[in-house]
Scaffold this motif. Structure first.
Motif, short mmCIF file in Angstrom:
data_model
loop_
_atom_site.label_atom_id
_atom_site.label_comp_id
_atom_site.label_asym_id
_atom_site.label_seq_id
_atom_site.Cartn_x
_atom_site.Cartn_y
_atom_site.Cartn_z
N TYR A 193 -3.18 4.80 0.24
CA TYR A 193 -3.67 3.40 -0.61
C TYR A 193 -3.65 2.30 0.36
O TYR A 193 -2.76 2.16 0.71
CB TYR A 193 -2.87 3.39 -1.54
N GLU A 194 -4.76 1.73 0.70
CA GLU A 194 -5.09 0.63 1.42
C GLU A 194 -4.71 -0.67 0.52
O GLU A 194 -5.41 -0.80 -0.65
CB GLU A 194 -6.41 0.33 2.10
N TYR A 234 0.61 -1.84 7.10
CA TYR A 234 -0.14 -3.21 7.11
C TYR A 234 0.74 -4.34 7.07
O TYR A 234 1.90 -4.37 6.35
CB TYR A 234 -0.74 -3.15 5.53
N ILE A 260 0.69 3.89 5.00
CA ILE A 260 0.00 2.79 5.48
C ILE A 260 0.56 1.70 6.18
O ILE A 260 1.56 1.21 5.74
CB ILE A 260 -1.05 2.28 4.40
N GLY A 285 0.92 -1.25 -0.10
CA GLY A 285 0.07 -0.08 0.17
C GLY A 285 0.97 1.26 -0.09
O GLY A 285 1.80 1.36 -0.16
#
Length: 314
Positions: A148-149, A123, A121, A117
């Motif tokens: 942006y995921e 993650y 982000i 991403g």
């Protein structure tokens, strides 16, 4: 061709990149990684945050299972640490399991995290502290805009960046049809060296690695195996600490062996295989110093390596 975004949208993204502490690298410009630029489908733009000097050094990718065993994570952390001492930058994908262990092991010497991403982000969420530290001492790379995921389709795209940046890929615990095997396949298609750590045939997480070895991947048990496999890409062997023609990191020189250290290690070796951990314990030296002496002996044809991380004098 993809639609060109409106100027206002592009300016918003540029402001978001700056606010996140990142910058753009464009393909064809000097700072863009040369190895990645030479691959098919290289991202035209990368967004990076951190120490750009790492892109000038030799890199090796490390990937593996997200649900990796504790033993595999420990091995990945140790291997990444030793590869860092050999001057290599460890590249991985900021995932759970093997990726996280590889980043942690190489954090001091230099590691690059390829995000699926945006660079802002985190993650998975538990990666936040790790990724923030990497943005200060290492490098975070993405082709996605801030905010942006990541979605499922973004991880294989992320994997091609890992493979493209690296001289070779080491796979540690990977189930069949896993993302790690996608990275290995992409690396092979790019002409990179594919290496794998063997595992128990009773563990489904080892089936992918064992299959890679069966199909011709280099079997890896330690950092010396990785350096040996990458030797054609890394240049001619020289001597002493500067064993290969890649740039060494600003490492802790206290682990650099002198002649008395070399003699001490060699005295502990004999014709019977002995565990490297035991040699480290008995010598009182740093593990990196012992590994360097063993590598020198190996390159001189004076060392035999055995299963279970054991070595003996030839």
């Amino acid at each position: 061709m993809p639609a060109v975004p409106p100027e206002a949208s592009a300016r918003r993204e540029m402001a978001a990149v700056e606010q996140a502490g990142g910058r753009y690298l464009a393909i064809g410009q000097g700072l863009y990684p040369k190895a990645l630029a030479e691959t098919d489908g290289a991202p035209p733009l990368l967004i990076v945050r951190g120490d750009l000097r790492l892109l000038d050094r030799r890199m090796v990718g490390m990937v593996g299972a997200r649900n990796a065993s504790a033993a595999a994570c420990r091995f990945a952390r140790s291997l990444a640490h030793d590869l860092g001492r050999e001057g290599l930058v460890v590249v991985s994908g900021l995932a759970r399991g093997i990726d996280a262990a590889a980043h942690d092991g190489a954090m001091e010497s230099g590691t690059i995290g390829c995000a699926a991403g945006g660079i802002d982000i985190f993650y998975p969420p538990e990666n936040e502290a790790r990724q923030r530290r990497m943005a200060e001492t290492g490098l975070v790379v993405s082709e996605c805009p801030p905010g942006y995921e990541p979605r499922a389709r973004d991880f294989p795209r992320r994997n091609r960046i890992i493979a493209g940046l690296s001289e070779g890929i080491v796979v540690i615990e990977a189930a069949p049809r896993s993302g790690s095997l996608i990275t290995a396949r992409l690396a092979a298609e790019m002409g990179r060296e594919v290496m794998a750590v063997p595992g128990s045939p009773l563990d489904p997480r080892a089936q992918g690695c064992n299959g890679l070895i069966r199909d011709g991947a280099t079997l890896v048990q330690n950092a010396a195996d990785v350096v040996e496999a990458l030797r054609p890409a890394l240049g001619e062997v020289r001597s002493g600490r500067d064993l290969f023609s890649f740039e060494a990191p600003p490492a802790d020189t206290s682990a650099e062996p002198d002649q008395s250290d070399r003699d001490r290690v060699q005295e502990l070796l004999g014709p019977s295989p002995a565990p490297v951990d035991e040699i480290v314990r008995l010598s009182g030296l740093e593990p990196g110093a012992v590994q360097l002496v063993l590598l020198e002996l190996d390159l001189a044809g004076k060392l035999d390596r055995h299963a279970g991380g054991k070595v003996s004098l030839r």
